[in-house]
Structures are given as structure tokens and as C-alpha cells.
Scaffold this active site. Sequence first.
Site, PDB file in Angstrom:
ATOM      1  N   ASP A   1     -36.805 -19.725  28.821  1.00 27.08           N
ATOM      2  CA  ASP A   1     -36.242 -20.401  27.761  1.00 27.08           C
ATOM      3  C   ASP A   1     -36.989 -20.362  26.298  1.00 27.08           C
ATOM      4  OD1 ASP A   1     -34.277 -22.223  26.624  1.00 27.08           O
ATOM      5  OD2 ASP A   1     -35.053 -23.934  27.187  1.00 27.08           O
TER       6      ASP A   1
ATOM      7  N   HIS B   1     -34.073 -13.269  21.404  1.00 27.54           N
ATOM      8  CA  HIS B   1     -33.496 -12.445  22.528  1.00 27.54           C
ATOM      9  C   HIS B   1     -33.948 -11.158  22.481  1.00 27.54           C
ATOM     10  CE1 HIS B   1     -31.055 -15.998  23.200  1.00 27.54           C
ATOM     11  NE2 HIS B   1     -30.049 -15.694  22.356  1.00 27.54           N
TER      12      HIS B   1
ATOM     13  N   TRP C   1     -22.211 -19.431  28.444  1.00 29.26           N
ATOM     14  CA  TRP C   1     -20.744 -18.810  27.679  1.00 29.26           C
ATOM     15  C   TRP C   1     -20.171 -19.708  26.528  1.00 29.26           C
ATOM     16  CZ3 TRP C   1     -19.878 -13.923  28.485  1.00 29.26           C
ATOM     17  CH2 TRP C   1     -20.264 -13.356  29.777  1.00 29.26           C
TER      18      TRP C   1
ATOM     19  N   ARG D   1     -21.691 -20.892  24.173  1.00 32.00           N
ATOM     20  CA  ARG D   1     -22.398 -20.424  22.740  1.00 32.00           C
ATOM     21  C   ARG D   1     -21.579 -20.045  21.855  1.00 32.00           C
ATOM     22  NH1 ARG D   1     -29.001 -19.357  24.091  1.00 32.00           N
ATOM     23  NH2 ARG D   1     -29.264 -21.332  25.314  1.00 32.00           N
TER      24      ARG D   1
ATOM     25  N   LEU E   1     -40.987  -4.986  44.641  1.00 33.04           N
ATOM     26  CA  LEU E   1     -40.521  -6.452  44.157  1.00 33.04           C
ATOM     27  C   LEU E   1     -39.052  -6.502  44.060  1.00 33.04           C
ATOM     28  CD1 LEU E   1     -41.215  -9.230  42.664  1.00 33.04           C
ATOM     29  CD2 LEU E   1     -40.612  -8.093  40.716  1.00 33.04           C
TER      30      LEU E   1
ATOM     31  N   SER F   1     -31.519 -27.542  34.330  1.00 33.39           N
ATOM     32  CA  SER F   1     -30.122 -26.775  33.742  1.00 33.39           C
ATOM     33  C   SER F   1     -29.399 -25.763  34.610  1.00 33.39           C
ATOM     34  CB  SER F   1     -30.697 -25.879  32.674  1.00 33.39           C
ATOM     35  OG  SER F   1     -31.559 -26.819  31.370  1.00 33.39           O
TER      36      SER F   1
HETATM   37  C1  IPE Z   1     -31.029 -22.296  30.471  1.00 37.43           C
HETATM   38  O1  IPE Z   1     -31.538 -22.447  29.410  1.00 37.43           O
HETATM   39  C2  IPE Z   1     -30.395 -21.047  30.957  1.00 37.43           C
HETATM   40  C3  IPE Z   1     -31.300 -20.055  30.923  1.00 37.43           C
HETATM   41  C4  IPE Z   1     -32.528 -19.788  30.481  1.00 37.43           C
HETATM   42  C5  IPE Z   1     -30.555 -18.501  31.055  1.00 37.43           C
HETATM   43  P1  IPE Z   1     -30.599 -23.280  28.276  1.00 37.43           P
HETATM   44  O2  IPE Z   1     -31.469 -22.922  26.918  1.00 37.43           O
HETATM   45  O3  IPE Z   1     -29.216 -22.845  28.515  1.00 37.43           O
HETATM   46  O4  IPE Z   1     -30.922 -24.777  28.642  1.00 37.43           O
HETATM   47  P2  IPE Z   1     -30.501 -26.264  28.143  1.00 37.43           P
HETATM   48  O5  IPE Z   1     -29.073 -26.013  27.841  1.00 37.43           O
HETATM   49  O6  IPE Z   1     -31.368 -26.295  27.152  1.00 37.43           O
HETATM   50  O7  IPE Z   1     -30.669 -27.171  29.160  1.00 37.43           O
HETATM   51  C1  IPE Z   2     -33.222 -18.573  26.464  1.00 32.33           C
HETATM   52  O1  IPE Z   2     -33.422 -19.163  25.213  1.00 32.33           O
HETATM   53  C2  IPE Z   2     -31.930 -17.712  26.734  1.00 32.33           C
HETATM   54  C3  IPE Z   2     -30.773 -17.914  27.052  1.00 32.33           C
HETATM   55  C4  IPE Z   2     -30.430 -19.076  27.446  1.00 32.33           C
HETATM   56  C5  IPE Z   2     -29.797 -16.830  27.088  1.00 32.33           C
HETATM   57  P1  IPE Z   2     -32.704 -20.068  24.475  1.00 32.33           P
HETATM   58  O2  IPE Z   2     -31.728 -19.111  23.690  1.00 32.33           O
HETATM   59  O3  IPE Z   2     -32.117 -20.905  25.258  1.00 32.33           O
HETATM   60  O4  IPE Z   2     -33.529 -20.353  23.148  1.00 32.33           O
HETATM   61  P2  IPE Z   2     -33.661 -21.821  22.674  1.00 32.33           P
HETATM   62  O5  IPE Z   2     -33.792 -22.798  24.002  1.00 32.33           O
HETATM   63  O6  IPE Z   2     -32.349 -22.355  22.128  1.00 32.33           O
HETATM   64  O7  IPE Z   2     -34.930 -22.218  21.861  1.00 32.33           O
HETATM   65 MG    MG Z   3     -32.498 -22.985  25.554  1.00 30.91          MG
END
Ligand code: IPE
Ligand code: IPE
Ligand code: MG
Length: 245
Positions: free
Chosen positions: A19, A36, A68, A70, A130, A195
Site C-alpha cells: 500500500d 504504481h 474496481w 477506483r 518460492l 482491508s
Molecule cells: C488494499 O489497499 C489493497 C491492495 C493493496 C491491493 P487499499 O489502498 O485498497 O486499502 P484501503 O482502501 O486504504 O483500505
Molecule cells: C496500493 O497503493 C496499490 C493498490 C491498491 C492497487 P494505493 O494505490 O492504494 O496507494 P495509496 O494508498 O492511495 O497511497
Molecule cells: Mg491504498
Amino acid sequence: MKEAIDKERIPKHIAVIMDGNGRWAQGKGAKRVFGHRNAITAVRETITGANDLGVAYLTLYTFSTENWSRPKLEVKAIMELLVKTLTDQVPNLMKDNVKLTLIGDMGMLPPRSRAKLSEAIEETSRNTGLTLILALSYSGRWEITNTVKDIAKKVADNEIDVEEITEDMITSHLLTKDYPDPELLIRTSGELRISNFLLWQLAYTELYFTEVLWPDFRKEHLLEAVADYQRRERRFGKTGAQIKS
Ligand code: IPE
Ligand code: IPE
Ligand code: MG
């Protein structure tokens, strides 16, 4: 750091909530997608780091069911990046003897992503190092709901009796049935929540949270997490004295 790690007590299975990509990019005045794109080194280092430690299973939370929702453009960019990364990384996975597998709702993925994933899974299927489990279009509640449906169907078809439903039986119907529960969960970016990740499987997992944003995560951070894990006493409901004896 590597010296601080007890080779005899390496977790068999590490799960990671990767995250903080968006915040990493925004902190640099860039668009979220830039984060990303810059997450690949962190993924590489985590895979090779885990492999070097002798970890058997590494689950990476790559995209959740809720992701999804987003903005369309971000979802599209993530799916394209996934295809490109997989295509680029298969030679590295082969070199490192890593076997790729997936958990999640593959039906939700664009056909091109699905095809690339299938290719990578097939190509790496005979590797013996792994096991890398990508959680893609995955959520714990989605998985448990499907499991309940599967078991209910078997009861309705008289294949099993309600009394035969046990914890082990439920475990054996999950997508993770071939893997042990993670001993260690790492979440980056300072968020203190699960999450909707492996809800059933994390029942007794040690949780490790770090402020490091995912694109900055490196081998040394993985080693710190494992060293922290090794300082803990896992009691599984028993007393400390029972565990020591
Ligand atoms: C959790 O991160 C999902 C992934 C890392 C793939 P999110 O960024 O989606 O989680 P929330 O919304 O902050 O809880
Ligand atoms: C994790 O980073 C990647 C995915 C959930 C796909 P985020 O995109 O959630 O980044 P933040 O949490 O908004 O900084
Ligand atoms: Mg996040």
C-alpha cells in the site's frame, strides 16, 4: 540485519498488503499512476528477498475487489501495467525458480490480462522454489462467500452432511487450500487495517505495520519485518508458560 535472522524460524508464508503507491507519487507532485509504475522494484526485491530467506509462499495483495471502484483510468492503467510487468518479469521468475499462482475473481479481469496471467502461470508451473501467490481482484469476504456457496451446494446435493462441516473442511474449500496460513502479514504505508485481505487465513497471523510507502520497500525492510516477527511469542490462546515448556 541478515545476521539478526534465525534461519531456523523463517516464516513459511508471508503475506503483504502493498500500500501507498498513490501517496508516494503525490508526494513527488506526480499522478497516482506514477506510484504504481514505481512499485515494481519493491515487488522484485520482496520476491528475491523472500526466496533468499527460504520462504516457501509469498502472497501479494495486488488488487482488491473494492479497487474496481477506483477511477476508470487508474484501473485501466493498473491492468495494463500488470500485463506489461508479467511479460517482462517471467524470465526473472524462471531464473529465480519462482512458481506463480493466483487467487481472486479472474472473470473480472480484462481478457488480455487473463491470457497473460495464464501464460505466466503455465510457464512457471514447473518451478520448485518460492510460490508467489498474486491476490488479484480478491477479497476475503468474496472468497468466504464463494466457499459457503460451494459447501451449501454439496449439502443440498446430499454429498455431505451438515455435521461434517468443520474448520478444516472450510479451509480445504478456500482458494488458499494448498497453502499454509501466513505466519506474518506486512502492510506498508502506515495504514492499520486488513482491508478485506485473507480474513479466514489471518486468524493467528502476526501483523507488522510499517510507515514505508510501497515503492520505497526494499529487502532490508523485509528483513526487519522477519526479525520483528522472530522476537514475538505466538501463543495461540495458550499461556506464555505453556509455550515455553
Ligand atoms: C488494499 O489497499 C489493497 C491492495 C493493496 C491491493 P487499499 O489502498 O485498497 O486499502 P484501503 O482502501 O486504504 O483500505
Ligand atoms: C496500493 O497503493 C496499490 C493498490 C491498491 C492497487 P494505493 O494505490 O492504494 O496507494 P495509496 O494508498 O492511495 O497511497
Ligand atoms: Mg491504498
